[in-house]
Design an enzyme around this catalytic site. Structure first.
Site, PDB file in Angstrom:
ATOM      1  N   LYS A 187     -60.242  29.196  52.326  1.00 30.14           N
ATOM      2  CA  LYS A 187     -60.579  27.775  52.319  1.00 30.14           C
ATOM      3  C   LYS A 187     -59.271  27.036  51.999  1.00 30.14           C
ATOM      4  CE  LYS A 187     -61.882  23.747  50.511  1.00 30.14           C
ATOM      5  NZ  LYS A 187     -60.764  22.932  50.993  1.00 30.14           N
ATOM      6  N   GLU A 263     -54.922  30.070  39.173  1.00 34.71           N
ATOM      7  CA  GLU A 263     -53.506  29.688  39.094  1.00 34.71           C
ATOM      8  C   GLU A 263     -53.506  28.171  39.109  1.00 34.71           C
ATOM      9  OE1 GLU A 263     -51.127  31.668  38.605  1.00 34.71           O
ATOM     10  OE2 GLU A 263     -51.811  33.617  39.308  1.00 34.71           O
ATOM     11  N   CYS A 297     -46.154  23.473  41.106  1.00 32.28           N
ATOM     12  CA  CYS A 297     -46.826  23.823  39.846  1.00 32.28           C
ATOM     13  C   CYS A 297     -45.845  24.202  38.757  1.00 32.28           C
ATOM     14  CB  CYS A 297     -47.793  24.972  40.094  1.00 32.28           C
ATOM     15  SG  CYS A 297     -47.005  26.397  40.834  1.00 32.28           S
ATOM     16  N   GLU A 396     -49.517  16.634  33.671  1.00 37.59           N
ATOM     17  CA  GLU A 396     -48.874  17.048  34.914  1.00 37.59           C
ATOM     18  C   GLU A 396     -48.879  15.842  35.860  1.00 37.59           C
ATOM     19  OE1 GLU A 396     -50.973  19.728  37.677  1.00 37.59           O
ATOM     20  OE2 GLU A 396     -49.111  20.861  37.829  1.00 37.59           O
TER      21      GLU A 396
HETATM   22  P1  NAD Z   1     -57.018  20.751  43.787  1.00 38.92           P
HETATM   23  O1  NAD Z   1     -57.532  21.417  42.563  1.00 38.92           O
HETATM   24  O2  NAD Z   1     -57.367  19.354  44.021  1.00 38.92           O
HETATM   25  O3  NAD Z   1     -57.484  21.531  45.105  1.00 38.92           O
HETATM   26  C1  NAD Z   1     -57.288  22.922  45.249  1.00 38.92           C
HETATM   27  C2  NAD Z   1     -58.364  23.469  46.169  1.00 38.92           C
HETATM   28  O4  NAD Z   1     -59.630  23.298  45.544  1.00 38.92           O
HETATM   29  C3  NAD Z   1     -58.432  22.749  47.526  1.00 38.92           C
HETATM   30  O5  NAD Z   1     -58.667  23.694  48.528  1.00 38.92           O
HETATM   31  C4  NAD Z   1     -59.624  21.828  47.353  1.00 38.92           C
HETATM   32  O6  NAD Z   1     -60.284  21.523  48.544  1.00 38.92           O
HETATM   33  C5  NAD Z   1     -60.528  22.636  46.425  1.00 38.92           C
HETATM   34  N1  NAD Z   1     -61.442  21.790  45.663  1.00 38.92           N
HETATM   35  C6  NAD Z   1     -61.258  20.498  45.283  1.00 38.92           C
HETATM   36  N2  NAD Z   1     -62.341  20.043  44.637  1.00 38.92           N
HETATM   37  C7  NAD Z   1     -63.232  21.069  44.585  1.00 38.92           C
HETATM   38  C8  NAD Z   1     -64.533  21.231  44.032  1.00 38.92           C
HETATM   39  N3  NAD Z   1     -65.165  20.230  43.418  1.00 38.92           N
HETATM   40  N4  NAD Z   1     -65.129  22.432  44.159  1.00 38.92           N
HETATM   41  C9  NAD Z   1     -64.523  23.454  44.799  1.00 38.92           C
HETATM   42  N5  NAD Z   1     -63.310  23.351  45.351  1.00 38.92           N
HETATM   43  C10 NAD Z   1     -62.650  22.189  45.238  1.00 38.92           C
HETATM   44  O7  NAD Z   1     -55.465  21.033  43.724  1.00 38.92           O
HETATM   45  P2  NAD Z   1     -54.369  20.466  44.720  1.00 38.92           P
HETATM   46  O8  NAD Z   1     -54.305  19.011  44.407  1.00 38.92           O
HETATM   47  O9  NAD Z   1     -54.619  20.942  46.099  1.00 38.92           O
HETATM   48  O10 NAD Z   1     -53.038  21.195  44.238  1.00 38.92           O
HETATM   49  C11 NAD Z   1     -52.289  20.733  43.197  1.00 38.92           C
HETATM   50  C12 NAD Z   1     -52.548  21.532  41.936  1.00 38.92           C
HETATM   51  O11 NAD Z   1     -52.351  22.920  42.213  1.00 38.92           O
HETATM   52  C13 NAD Z   1     -51.587  21.204  40.824  1.00 38.92           C
HETATM   53  O12 NAD Z   1     -52.282  21.083  39.606  1.00 38.92           O
HETATM   54  C14 NAD Z   1     -50.657  22.414  40.790  1.00 38.92           C
HETATM   55  O13 NAD Z   1     -50.045  22.632  39.546  1.00 38.92           O
HETATM   56  C15 NAD Z   1     -51.566  23.513  41.186  1.00 38.92           C
HETATM   57  N6  NAD Z   1     -50.827  24.661  41.732  1.00 38.92           N
HETATM   58  C16 NAD Z   1     -50.726  25.785  40.956  1.00 38.92           C
HETATM   59  C17 NAD Z   1     -50.006  26.878  41.420  1.00 38.92           C
HETATM   60  C18 NAD Z   1     -49.903  28.126  40.588  1.00 38.92           C
HETATM   61  O14 NAD Z   1     -49.531  29.161  41.128  1.00 38.92           O
HETATM   62  N7  NAD Z   1     -50.207  28.075  39.305  1.00 38.92           N
HETATM   63  C19 NAD Z   1     -49.389  26.835  42.676  1.00 38.92           C
HETATM   64  C20 NAD Z   1     -49.506  25.664  43.450  1.00 38.92           C
HETATM   65  C21 NAD Z   1     -50.243  24.579  42.949  1.00 38.92           C
END
Ligand code: NAD
Length: 494
Positions: A187, A263, A297, A396
């Site tokens: 997804k 993550e 991240c 963040e």
């Molecule tokens: P997000 O949490 O908004 O979305 C991540 C995924 O979750 C997307 O595919 C999204 O569609 C899905 N999602 C969103 N709402 C949902 C819900 N209610 N139920 C189920 N799934 C849902 O994150 P983002 O904005 O795409 O990415 C940024 C974040 O990711 C930052 O906080 C960053 O630090 C983190 N990140 C962490 C790492 C790591 O390895 N630790 C790597 C990259 C990004």
């Protein structure tokens, strides 16, 4: 056929880019969501507006494929041949995939070509090569018994991806999960589904059975939640925000107790001691702070500096920041593209305002750029005199704003570095190896880099402490632990 960057950008201009669901390889009739590029907010195409029915269909196919052994029943050597072919195809299409990530996420094309895609390709080759070198164990038993400790694929894996490194995050999850024989449902983030769609098509071309890999595009609250709540999914490996990570724990608790690997976010410190080689540190400090528009991240968003060198360091950073050119990321000389979408831009911008109100001292940047088009551009910005009570220190931002705080003693530096709910990464600078060893051990973070900014590489596990995540690591041989379960087979001599 593969596309050049120019062909991808031309298709985007004509609104022709498409990322649909691929469930058992079939592109069914699909509802659509408009896909806009953050570069100028124009429509570049559509993605499928998937839902719970699509997830149900994908899980059923994944489970049947797993049970029938079409993929997991192959020997590791046979899966390796297919995975290597896939890696090769991704390499062949790297320019196209780089351009898709550039237009979809607003990432600088130079970064996509020179960093993201090479890392993605490396990940596929590495896991393909690793898969036939994994061994189980034999327990130390008496001669009357034989105890085998084996690692089996876990079954149906859900991979939920973020938007900041679309191709690379796909590789980090899917390559190890598929290599060990699981069925995988991907997804992608709704903002960046294009490269995932193309990579799944390439997987089928390489010979990955269609039932072993499906893609379901669409909104998190529809597709992500349906995957998280499905009773026949064995593990969800999630990368994204800490808030959504929390929801996956809830989905699991309220459904089948599937394993959840998180993550999540970070607020990583960069500590510069008075004995640091400042000149050598500058490019690393800048990259940690501003690489990928700080939509990273492990972004080193808190600069913690010894008070005796702060003035010199900030003067040099204020000069260095001018080389980080803001603009259209399709151009090779641009280092800072737009924020990924308007809502995110507004959030990042609010930190500019709140930090000024709370007493932060603006050292560089601070402007938003509207003249670059209808996209959402923010200058790389540095604020001094940021205290632990201020929002910029705590939260963040995921945008190009660096918070500077000073310290007097090593204890104070460590306390400031650890003063966060997160624990993903940290970096620090000192020429004293004894001090470096001590500080590295005292900082609470999954990756601590010394005298440079680094997340390690594909050989080293990546993942955070505290609210940056838990349950497993990406990268390294450790990633296999997310996607396998340990079984004991015990023979008794009769
Ligand atoms: P997000 O949490 O908004 O979305 C991540 C995924 O979750 C997307 O595919 C999204 O569609 C899905 N999602 C969103 N709402 C949902 C819900 N209610 N139920 C189920 N799934 C849902 O994150 P983002 O904005 O795409 O990415 C940024 C974040 O990711 C930052 O906080 C960053 O630090 C983190 N990140 C962490 C790492 C790591 O390895 N630790 C790597 C990259 C990004």
């Amino acid at each position: 056929m593969t596309m050049t960057q120019q062909q991808v950008f031309e298709c985007a201009k004509q609104g022709k880019l498409w990322a649909g669901n691929l469930i058992a390889g079939h592109p069914e009739q699909q509802n659509k969501l408009e896909n806009r590029t953050p570069i100028d907010n124009s429509v570049i195409g559509f993605i499928a507006d998937g839902d719970a029915n699509d997830i149900n269909a994908a899980v059923q196919v994944a489970r049947n494929t797993f049970n029938q052994g079409e993929w997991r029943g192959l020997s590791p050597q046979e899966r390796k041949v297919v995975m290597l072919k896939w890696a090769h195809l991704i390499e062949k299409h790297s320019e196209e995939l780089a351009a898709l990530d550039c237009i979809d996420a607003g990432k600088p094309i130079t970064e996509c070509l020179n960093t993201d895609l090479p890392a993605t390709i490396d990940t596929f080759y590495w896991y393909a090569e690793a898969i036939d070198k994994l061994f189980g164990k034999i327990a130390p038993t008496s001669h009357q018994e034989l105890g085998l400790i084996v690692h089996e694929p876990i079954g149906v894996v859900g991979a939920v991806l973020p938007w900041n490194f679309p191709a690379q995050m796909f590789a980090w999850k899917v390559a190890p999960a598929l290599a060990v024989g699981n069925s995988v449902i991907v997804k992608p983030a709704e903002l960046t589904s294009l490269s995932a769609y193309r990579m799944v098509e390439l997987a089928y071309e390489a010979g990955v059975p269609k039932g072993a890999l499906s893609l379901v595009c669409g909104l998190g609250e529809k597709v992500g939640e349906a995957l998280g709540r499905h009773h026949d999914v064995d593990v969800v490996s999630f990368t994204g925000s800490t808030e959504v990570g929390r929801l996956f724990l809830k989905y699991s608790a309220e459904s089948n107790l599937k394993e959840i690997v998180l993550e999540c976010g970070g607020k990583s410190p960069q500590v510069v001691f008075e004995d640091a080689n400042i000149e050598a540190a500058i490019p690393h400090i800048m990259a940690a702070a501003f690489w990928n528009m700080s939509e990273n991240c492990s972004c080193g968003s808190r600069l913690i500096v010894h008070e005796s060198i702060k003035k010199t360091l900030l003067e040099k950073l204020a000069v260095a920041v001018k080389e980080w050119k803001v603009g259209d990321p399709r151009h090779a000389d641009i280092s800072i593209g737009p924020m990924v979408e308007q809502a995110h831009f507004e959030k990042v911008k609010s930190f500019l305002d709140s930090t000024l109100k709370e007493g932060g001292k603006l050292i560089a940047g601070g402007k938003v750029h509207h003249e670059l088009g209808a996209g959402w551009y923010i200058e790389p910005t540095i604020f001094d005199e940021v205290t632990p009570e201020m929002s910029l220190f705590k939260h963040e931002v995921f945008g190009p704003i660096l918070a500077v705080t000073s310290f007097k003693t090593d204890d104070e530096a460590v306390a400031l570095a650890n003063n966060t709910q997160y624990g993903l990464a940290a970096s620090f600078y000192s020429q004293n190896i004894h001090r470096a060893m001590q500080i590295a051990q005292r900082i609470n973070a999954g990756t601590v880099s010394v005298n440079g900014f680094s997340e390690g590489n594909i050989t080293t596990p990546f993942g955070g402490f505290r609210q940056s995540g838990f349950g497993g690591k990406d990268n390294g041989l450790e990633a296999f632990e997310q996607y396998t379960q340990t079984k004991v087979i015990w023979f008794i001599h009769q």
